[in-house]
Design a protein around this motif. Structure first.
Motif, PDB file in Angstrom:
ATOM      1  N   SER A  52     -13.490  -0.623   7.187  1.00  0.00           N
ATOM      2  CA  SER A  52     -12.899  -1.725   7.949  1.00  0.00           C
ATOM      3  C   SER A  52     -11.688  -1.200   8.710  1.00  0.00           C
ATOM      4  CB  SER A  52     -12.489  -2.872   7.021  1.00  0.00           C
ATOM      5  OG  SER A  52     -11.542  -2.426   6.075  1.00  0.00           O
ATOM      6  N   PRO A  53     -11.368  -1.800   9.857  1.00  0.00           N
ATOM      7  CA  PRO A  53     -10.239  -1.302  10.661  1.00  0.00           C
ATOM      8  C   PRO A  53      -8.907  -1.420   9.915  1.00  0.00           C
ATOM      9  CG  PRO A  53     -11.607  -2.818  11.914  1.00  0.00           C
ATOM     10  CD  PRO A  53     -12.036  -2.940  10.493  1.00  0.00           C
ATOM     11  N   ILE A  54      -7.963  -0.591  10.325  1.00  0.00           N
ATOM     12  CA  ILE A  54      -6.596  -0.680   9.820  1.00  0.00           C
ATOM     13  C   ILE A  54      -5.836  -1.701  10.648  1.00  0.00           C
ATOM     14  CG2 ILE A  54      -4.389   0.545   9.649  1.00  0.00           C
ATOM     15  CD1 ILE A  54      -5.863   3.021   8.896  1.00  0.00           C
ATOM     16  N   ILE A  55      -5.096  -2.556   9.983  1.00  0.00           N
ATOM     17  CA  ILE A  55      -4.193  -3.477  10.665  1.00  0.00           C
ATOM     18  C   ILE A  55      -2.821  -2.816  10.676  1.00  0.00           C
ATOM     19  CG2 ILE A  55      -3.192  -5.790  10.684  1.00  0.00           C
ATOM     20  CD1 ILE A  55      -5.560  -6.651   8.876  1.00  0.00           C
ATOM     21  N   GLU A  56      -2.231  -2.685  11.845  1.00  0.00           N
ATOM     22  CA  GLU A  56      -0.942  -2.011  11.907  1.00  0.00           C
ATOM     23  C   GLU A  56      -0.116  -2.487  13.085  1.00  0.00           C
ATOM     24  OE1 GLU A  56      -1.512   2.269  12.594  1.00  0.00           O
ATOM     25  OE2 GLU A  56      -3.546   1.788  13.202  1.00  0.00           O
ATOM     26  N   MET A  61       1.678  -1.218   3.489  1.00  0.00           N
ATOM     27  CA  MET A  61       2.915  -0.442   3.560  1.00  0.00           C
ATOM     28  C   MET A  61       4.096  -1.353   3.868  1.00  0.00           C
ATOM     29  SD  MET A  61       1.549   2.684   5.983  1.00  0.00           S
ATOM     30  CE  MET A  61       2.662   3.951   5.407  1.00  0.00           C
ATOM     31  N   VAL A  62       5.274  -0.928   3.467  1.00  0.00           N
ATOM     32  CA  VAL A  62       6.485  -1.594   3.934  1.00  0.00           C
ATOM     33  C   VAL A  62       6.784  -1.082   5.337  1.00  0.00           C
ATOM     34  CG1 VAL A  62       7.435  -1.864   1.615  1.00  0.00           C
ATOM     35  CG2 VAL A  62       7.976   0.193   2.940  1.00  0.00           C
ATOM     36  N   GLU A  63       7.498  -1.872   6.125  1.00  0.00           N
ATOM     37  CA  GLU A  63       7.897  -1.390   7.443  1.00  0.00           C
ATOM     38  C   GLU A  63       8.863  -0.231   7.254  1.00  0.00           C
ATOM     39  OE1 GLU A  63       9.265  -3.148  11.779  1.00  0.00           O
ATOM     40  OE2 GLU A  63       9.914  -4.187   9.955  1.00  0.00           O
ATOM     41  N   HIS A  64       8.636   0.840   8.001  1.00  0.00           N
ATOM     42  CA  HIS A  64       9.432   2.042   7.773  1.00  0.00           C
ATOM     43  C   HIS A  64       9.508   2.871   9.056  1.00  0.00           C
ATOM     44  CE1 HIS A  64       5.274   3.356   7.280  1.00  0.00           C
ATOM     45  NE2 HIS A  64       5.695   4.553   7.667  1.00  0.00           N
ATOM     46  N   TYR A  72      -1.801  -1.815   7.074  1.00  0.00           N
ATOM     47  CA  TYR A  72      -2.519  -2.346   5.914  1.00  0.00           C
ATOM     48  C   TYR A  72      -3.978  -1.950   6.031  1.00  0.00           C
ATOM     49  CZ  TYR A  72      -5.169  -5.665   3.112  1.00  0.00           C
ATOM     50  OH  TYR A  72      -6.062  -6.224   2.231  1.00  0.00           O
ATOM     51  N   TRP A  73      -4.529  -1.422   4.943  1.00  0.00           N
ATOM     52  CA  TRP A  73      -5.952  -1.123   4.905  1.00  0.00           C
ATOM     53  C   TRP A  73      -6.539  -1.724   3.636  1.00  0.00           C
ATOM     54  CZ3 TRP A  73      -2.088   2.551   5.190  1.00  0.00           C
ATOM     55  CH2 TRP A  73      -1.783   3.242   4.013  1.00  0.00           C
ATOM     56  N   GLU A  74      -7.715  -2.291   3.767  1.00  0.00           N
ATOM     57  CA  GLU A  74      -8.305  -3.031   2.658  1.00  0.00           C
ATOM     58  C   GLU A  74      -9.422  -2.262   1.952  1.00  0.00           C
ATOM     59  OE1 GLU A  74     -11.391  -5.779   5.293  1.00  0.00           O
ATOM     60  OE2 GLU A  74      -9.567  -6.669   4.455  1.00  0.00           O
ATOM     61  N   THR A  75      -9.705  -1.045   2.404  1.00  0.00           N
ATOM     62  CA  THR A  75     -10.643  -0.164   1.705  1.00  0.00           C
ATOM     63  C   THR A  75      -9.992   1.207   1.566  1.00  0.00           C
ATOM     64  OG1 THR A  75     -11.710   0.449   3.796  1.00  0.00           O
ATOM     65  CG2 THR A  75     -12.694  -1.355   2.546  1.00  0.00           C
ATOM     66  N   GLU A  76     -10.519   2.045   0.684  1.00  0.00           N
ATOM     67  CA  GLU A  76      -9.926   3.358   0.433  1.00  0.00           C
ATOM     68  C   GLU A  76      -9.772   4.164   1.718  1.00  0.00           C
ATOM     69  OE1 GLU A  76     -10.769   6.017  -3.233  1.00  0.00           O
ATOM     70  OE2 GLU A  76     -12.043   6.818  -1.618  1.00  0.00           O
ATOM     71  N   ASN A  91      -7.263  -1.449  14.399  1.00  0.00           N
ATOM     72  CA  ASN A  91      -7.723  -0.161  14.879  1.00  0.00           C
ATOM     73  C   ASN A  91      -8.795   0.440  13.977  1.00  0.00           C
ATOM     74  OD1 ASN A  91      -5.822  -0.020  17.082  1.00  0.00           O
ATOM     75  ND2 ASN A  91      -4.242   0.337  15.547  1.00  0.00           N
ATOM     76  N   PRO A  92     -10.008   0.673  14.515  1.00  0.00           N
ATOM     77  CA  PRO A  92     -11.057   1.338  13.734  1.00  0.00           C
ATOM     78  C   PRO A  92     -10.696   2.795  13.473  1.00  0.00           C
ATOM     79  CG  PRO A  92     -11.752   1.008  16.002  1.00  0.00           C
ATOM     80  CD  PRO A  92     -10.444   0.308  15.868  1.00  0.00           C
ATOM     81  N   VAL A  93     -11.244   3.342  12.409  1.00  0.00           N
ATOM     82  CA  VAL A  93     -10.938   4.712  11.992  1.00  0.00           C
ATOM     83  C   VAL A  93     -12.240   5.473  11.789  1.00  0.00           C
ATOM     84  CG1 VAL A  93      -9.973   6.138  10.150  1.00  0.00           C
ATOM     85  CG2 VAL A  93      -8.740   4.109  10.924  1.00  0.00           C
ATOM     86  N   SER A  94     -12.330   6.666  12.372  1.00  0.00           N
ATOM     87  CA  SER A  94     -13.472   7.541  12.189  1.00  0.00           C
ATOM     88  C   SER A  94     -12.983   8.984  12.229  1.00  0.00           C
ATOM     89  CB  SER A  94     -14.522   7.286  13.283  1.00  0.00           C
ATOM     90  OG  SER A  94     -13.959   7.526  14.568  1.00  0.00           O
ATOM     91  N   PRO A  95     -13.803   9.965  11.824  1.00  0.00           N
ATOM     92  CA  PRO A  95     -13.359  11.359  11.857  1.00  0.00           C
ATOM     93  C   PRO A  95     -12.889  11.772  13.245  1.00  0.00           C
ATOM     94  CG  PRO A  95     -15.367  11.175  10.576  1.00  0.00           C
ATOM     95  CD  PRO A  95     -15.145   9.824  11.214  1.00  0.00           C
TER      96      PRO A  95
END
Length: 299
Positions: free
Chosen positions: A68-72, A49-52, A100-104, A81-85
């Motif tokens: 994979s975790p999101i870089i933010e 993403m662009v900074e916003h 930034y996320w490197e997987t869907e 930061n890891p992401v789960s339901p």
């Protein structure tokens, strides 16, 4: 766009979110009037993403595990930061963010006008403004269930009706006010600070790790905040800075151990994470009024 400029996004504007989520929405309430509440359901390819910033408050509600975790950037600091339901991100209006996320990545975006928060308490409290806290919650079952319920409502074509949406909105705002906000009142003056569940989590961690080196960064990470923001809210909650609070807890624990008489002063100092006995004695006398040895003799 110059590197020092930040893109401003208006969720209510036409194609506003397309500037940060290029894949488009799988589901949205663009054709339904939810009175300042907006829902978008996304499936995004790997993306930076662009900074916003956004003129509305935003909740990112995850219903999938990300491989994979999101870089933010969060409150100006880079995080992994890891992401789960059930993982929830609270992004207050006008807060700069980047990710930034490197997987869907598949998620629910709930956005709402800031007035929705103040509207919930305007009839009962004199409030100058409500400040939503920028937080990452590893799990918030209530926000998660409300997000899924509103998504299902859209998928059903509005089967529950506007009253159902309004009830969900009220429940969501009440929950955010209780656990994720700081409210500034006209009168009387109240003590603001960390939400109660976060304060308990941090305090319990401190008491369980008094024998270890406790850093501001460690405690702030536990609360999913930047160090400066955490320090400010912690002091509002306890009246002490995190460092002062840890020292106070260590001295209180030291008094208990001295009364037991099973350990020497040097052993107690070491068990409480002090670098040496004189360090323990210095803080003990400063807070208790007596040296550890004098305290033992007085018992």
């Amino acid at each position: 766009m110059a590197t020092n400029e930040v893109l401003t996004v208006d969720v209510a504007g036409k194609d506003g979110l397309a500037r940060i989520y290029p894949n488009g929405t799988l589901l949205s309430n663009d054709l339904a009037d939810w009175d300042g509440l907006y829902l978008h359901y996304y499936r995004q390819s790997p993306f930076e993403m662009v900074e916003h910033s956004c003129t509305q408050h935003r909740l990112i509600v995850n219903d999938r595990t990300l491989r994979s975790p999101i870089i933010e950037t969060f409150e100006g600091e880079n995080q992994l930061n890891p992401v789960s339901p059930g993982t929830v991100r609270v992004l207050p209006a006008n807060t700069r963010s980047w990710a930034y996320w490197e997987t869907e990545h598949q998620f629910i975006l709930l956005a709402f006008e800031p007035e929705l928060l103040t509207r919930q308490i305007a009839d009962t409290t004199d409030v100058n403004f409500v400040e939503l806290l920028p937080l990452i919650s590893p799990s918030d079952p209530l926000i998660y269930s409300i997000g899924l319920a509103l998504k299902t409502e859209l998928e059903s074509g509005g089967l529950g009706g506007r009253l159902y949406v309004d009830a969900m909105t009220i429940a969501l705002m009440a929950h955010l006010l209780r656990h994720y906000s700081v409210q500034n009142y006209l009168a009387p003056t109240v003590v603001n600070g960390l939400p109660k569940h976060l304060l308990k989590q941090v305090v319990d961690y401190i008491h369980d790790h008094l024998d270890q080196e406790l850093t501001l960064e460690t405690l702030a990470t536990l609360a999913h905040m930047s160090s400066s923001y955490f320090s400010r809210l912690f002091k509002q909650s306890t009246g002490l800075s995190p460092h002062q609070y840890v020292i106070q807890c260590r001295v209180d624990r030291g008094k208990h151990l001295l009364r037991q008489g099973k350990l020497s002063i040097a052993e107690i100092a070491d068990s409480l994470g002090f670098t040496h006995q004189s360090h323990f004695s210095h803080h003990f006398k400063r807070l208790v009024g007596h040296t550890p040895k004098a305290f033992i003799n007085s018992q």
